[in-house]
Each structure stands twice: as C-alpha cells, then as structure tokens.
Design a protein around this motif. Structure first.
Motif, PDB file in Angstrom:
ATOM      1  N   UNK A 138      14.947  64.800  19.780  1.00 34.25           N
ATOM      2  CA  UNK A 138      13.865  63.822  19.738  1.00 34.25           C
ATOM      3  C   UNK A 138      13.869  62.873  20.912  1.00 34.25           C
ATOM      4  N   UNK A 139      15.058  62.355  21.280  1.00 31.89           N
ATOM      5  CA  UNK A 139      15.080  61.396  22.375  1.00 31.89           C
ATOM      6  C   UNK A 139      14.772  62.070  23.710  1.00 31.89           C
TER       7      UNK A 139
ATOM      8  N   UNK B  80      11.345  69.794   9.507  1.00 35.71           N
ATOM      9  CA  UNK B  80      11.469  71.120  10.108  1.00 35.71           C
ATOM     10  C   UNK B  80      10.163  71.883   9.900  1.00 35.71           C
ATOM     11  N   UNK B  81       9.907  72.823  10.793  1.00 31.97           N
ATOM     12  CA  UNK B  81       8.695  73.644  10.754  1.00 31.97           C
ATOM     13  C   UNK B  81       7.428  72.784  10.778  1.00 31.97           C
ATOM     14  N   UNK B  82       7.474  71.718  11.562  1.00 32.35           N
ATOM     15  CA  UNK B  82       6.297  70.866  11.742  1.00 32.35           C
ATOM     16  C   UNK B  82       5.208  71.663  12.456  1.00 32.35           C
ATOM     17  N   UNK B  83       3.957  71.445  12.052  1.00 33.07           N
ATOM     18  CA  UNK B  83       2.834  72.181  12.616  1.00 33.07           C
ATOM     19  C   UNK B  83       1.971  71.250  13.468  1.00 33.07           C
ATOM     20  N   UNK B  84       1.702  71.655  14.697  1.00 35.10           N
ATOM     21  CA  UNK B  84       0.830  70.908  15.593  1.00 35.10           C
ATOM     22  C   UNK B  84      -0.155  71.895  16.214  1.00 35.10           C
TER      23      UNK B  84
ATOM     24  N   UNK C 181       6.235  77.164  26.996  1.00 36.75           N
ATOM     25  CA  UNK C 181       7.684  77.245  27.140  1.00 36.75           C
ATOM     26  C   UNK C 181       8.294  76.430  26.011  1.00 36.75           C
ATOM     27  N   UNK C 182       8.980  77.114  25.115  1.00 39.52           N
ATOM     28  CA  UNK C 182       9.577  76.472  23.951  1.00 39.52           C
ATOM     29  C   UNK C 182      10.921  77.114  23.659  1.00 39.52           C
TER      30      UNK C 182
ATOM     31  N   UNK D 157       4.857  75.477  16.161  1.00 39.91           N
ATOM     32  CA  UNK D 157       5.751  75.129  15.061  1.00 39.91           C
ATOM     33  C   UNK D 157       7.052  74.604  15.651  1.00 39.91           C
ATOM     34  N   UNK D 158       7.514  73.465  15.126  1.00 39.09           N
ATOM     35  CA  UNK D 158       8.646  72.768  15.735  1.00 39.09           C
ATOM     36  C   UNK D 158       9.779  72.516  14.747  1.00 39.09           C
ATOM     37  N   UNK D 159      10.984  72.546  15.277  1.00 43.94           N
ATOM     38  CA  UNK D 159      12.155  72.009  14.588  1.00 43.94           C
ATOM     39  C   UNK D 159      12.140  70.487  14.750  1.00 43.94           C
ATOM     40  N   UNK D 160      12.970  69.748  14.029  1.00 44.76           N
ATOM     41  CA  UNK D 160      12.996  68.290  14.177  1.00 44.76           C
ATOM     42  C   UNK D 160      13.213  67.854  15.623  1.00 44.76           C
ATOM     43  N   UNK D 161      12.330  66.981  16.112  1.00 46.98           N
ATOM     44  CA  UNK D 161      12.474  66.413  17.447  1.00 46.98           C
ATOM     45  C   UNK D 161      12.169  67.344  18.597  1.00 46.98           C
TER      46      UNK D 161
END
Length: 226
Positions: free
Chosen positions: A49-50, A181-185, A198-199, A214-218
């Motif tokens: 995250x940071x 976890x598994x955040x959707x944007x 690039x992820x 789809x993202x993991x935390x941070x």
C-alpha cells in the motif's frame, strides 16, 4: 496509518516539481521500536500500500531502512526494525519488499518518463482505514474523475495516479485498502481502447471500452492506454 500521508506526498511532489528534483520517499520496513505496540511490524498489504500509493502520486524512487539499530539504542530483541535483523536474518519485510519491488522494476521504464497530472479518487463507501485518508483537493479537482480517454473509474476504494507518458495516457491504479483482497476496479473509457497492463511484474495486453482489474490488499497496476 497517519491520516495526512497523502497530503505529505502531494506537498513534497509539488515542491520537487517546482525545483526540478525527483520525488523520493522512505518506506517503513519493520516495527517494534523500543517495544512500542504503536509501531507494529507491517504486513504485506501495508508494504504494498505505501509503495503503490507513492507511485500513484508520482514518486520516482523510494528507499527502505534495510538494517536496524544496535540493542543499546533500541530495545527490540530480534532487531526487526528493518528488512534485515540484527543477526543477519531476513525479516518478513524483506520478502514483502521483494514482491513489491518486482512490480516497480517491471514498469519503472514507464514511471520514470511519465509526468504526473492528478489523481482520480474513488470512495466506494466501504469502511477501511485507508478510505479515511485525507486526499488533497488540489490533486483531484483538476480532473473531476476524468482523464483523456478515461470517462470514469468505478469499483472498490481506489487511488489512480494519472500521467502523461510520451503523449499517451498512463494510469497507476491502486487498491486503496490494506485489508480487502480481490478488490475490483474498473476503468471506463470513451470507446474501444488498447491497454498495456503491468501487474505483479507481468505485462499483458487487453482491449475494449473498459478494463477490469482485481487487486490484492494495497496492490497497484500500471496501465498504458493506446
């Protein structure tokens, strides 16, 4: 997490731009200074995250405190203030940093040649410590949620840095949660577009009028449109 960290990023970057200096920042790598529970050891989502947020605000580099203080200075028995412990052991932060750095290195050739233009900030209403961070109005007011081909960004809590990359649109999209976890944007664009994403250090291509991430935390992702 200090509520004014985004204000700090914004302030320092704008001064760096004014004086033509690259914006760098330090990353917390450990914790437990003098056994103070307020300085707990960060987890991987907090490490991601940071770093991700700093890149979204236009940081051109970041540093870690790699080692630790001697025992006569800090009463931390294992030496877990940095990436490497007092006995030379690799702390948890070492491995978190390796994972995050692989992503940064995969897209640094883009980040280093991109000019920051502002932030698109999405607050989904889900409560999270990072959702309460103070976002400087100067970062978002100029874009009003749109940037070039991008009509809107929707989904879970996110911070998206908007950049000019050699005349193309570049976005650094960040899951603004260190727990979800598994955040959707979703990036919604004006017409069909081509995307380079690039992820997690891996590049892929996509096309369409929208791009779903789809993202993991941070976690963050670099997206070039065009």
């Amino acid at each position: 997490i200090r509520s004014d960290i985004l204000i700090n990023y914004s302030l320092v970057r704008r001064f760096c731009e004014q004086y033509n200096k690259p914006f760098w920042t330090f990353m917390q790598a450990g914790g437990n200074w003098n056994g103070d529970a307020n300085w707990r050891i960060i987890n991987e989502g907090e490490m991601w995250g940071q770093i991700s947020t700093a890149l979204a605000f236009g940081a051109k580099g970041y540093e870690f405190y790699p080692y630790n203080c001697p025992p006569e200075c800090v009463n931390s028995p294992e030496g877990d203030e940095g990436l490497v412990g007092r006995g030379g052991q690799k702390n948890a932060g070492w491995y978190h940093a390796q994972n995050a750095n692989a992503q940064t290195q995969a897209c640094d050739h883009i980040l280093m040649k991109s000019v920051h233009k502002g932030i698109i900030h999405v607050k989904s209403g889900k409560e999270d410590s990072t959702n309460k961070l103070e976002m400087p109005a100067i970062e978002t007011s100029g874009l009003n949620g749109k940037f070039n081909e991008v009509k809107s960004i929707t989904g879970d809590n996110s911070i998206t840095g908007c950049f000019n990359y050699k005349g193309k649109t570049m976005l650094y999209v960040v899951n603004n949660s260190i727990t979800l976890d598994k955040a959707k944007v979703t990036i919604n664009c004006d017409g069909k577009q081509n995307y380079t994403v690039i992820q997690r250090g891996v590049e892929r291509k996509a096309s369409g009028s929208k791009l779903e991430l789809t993202f993991a935390p941070g976690e963050g992702a670099c997206v070039v449109i065009g």
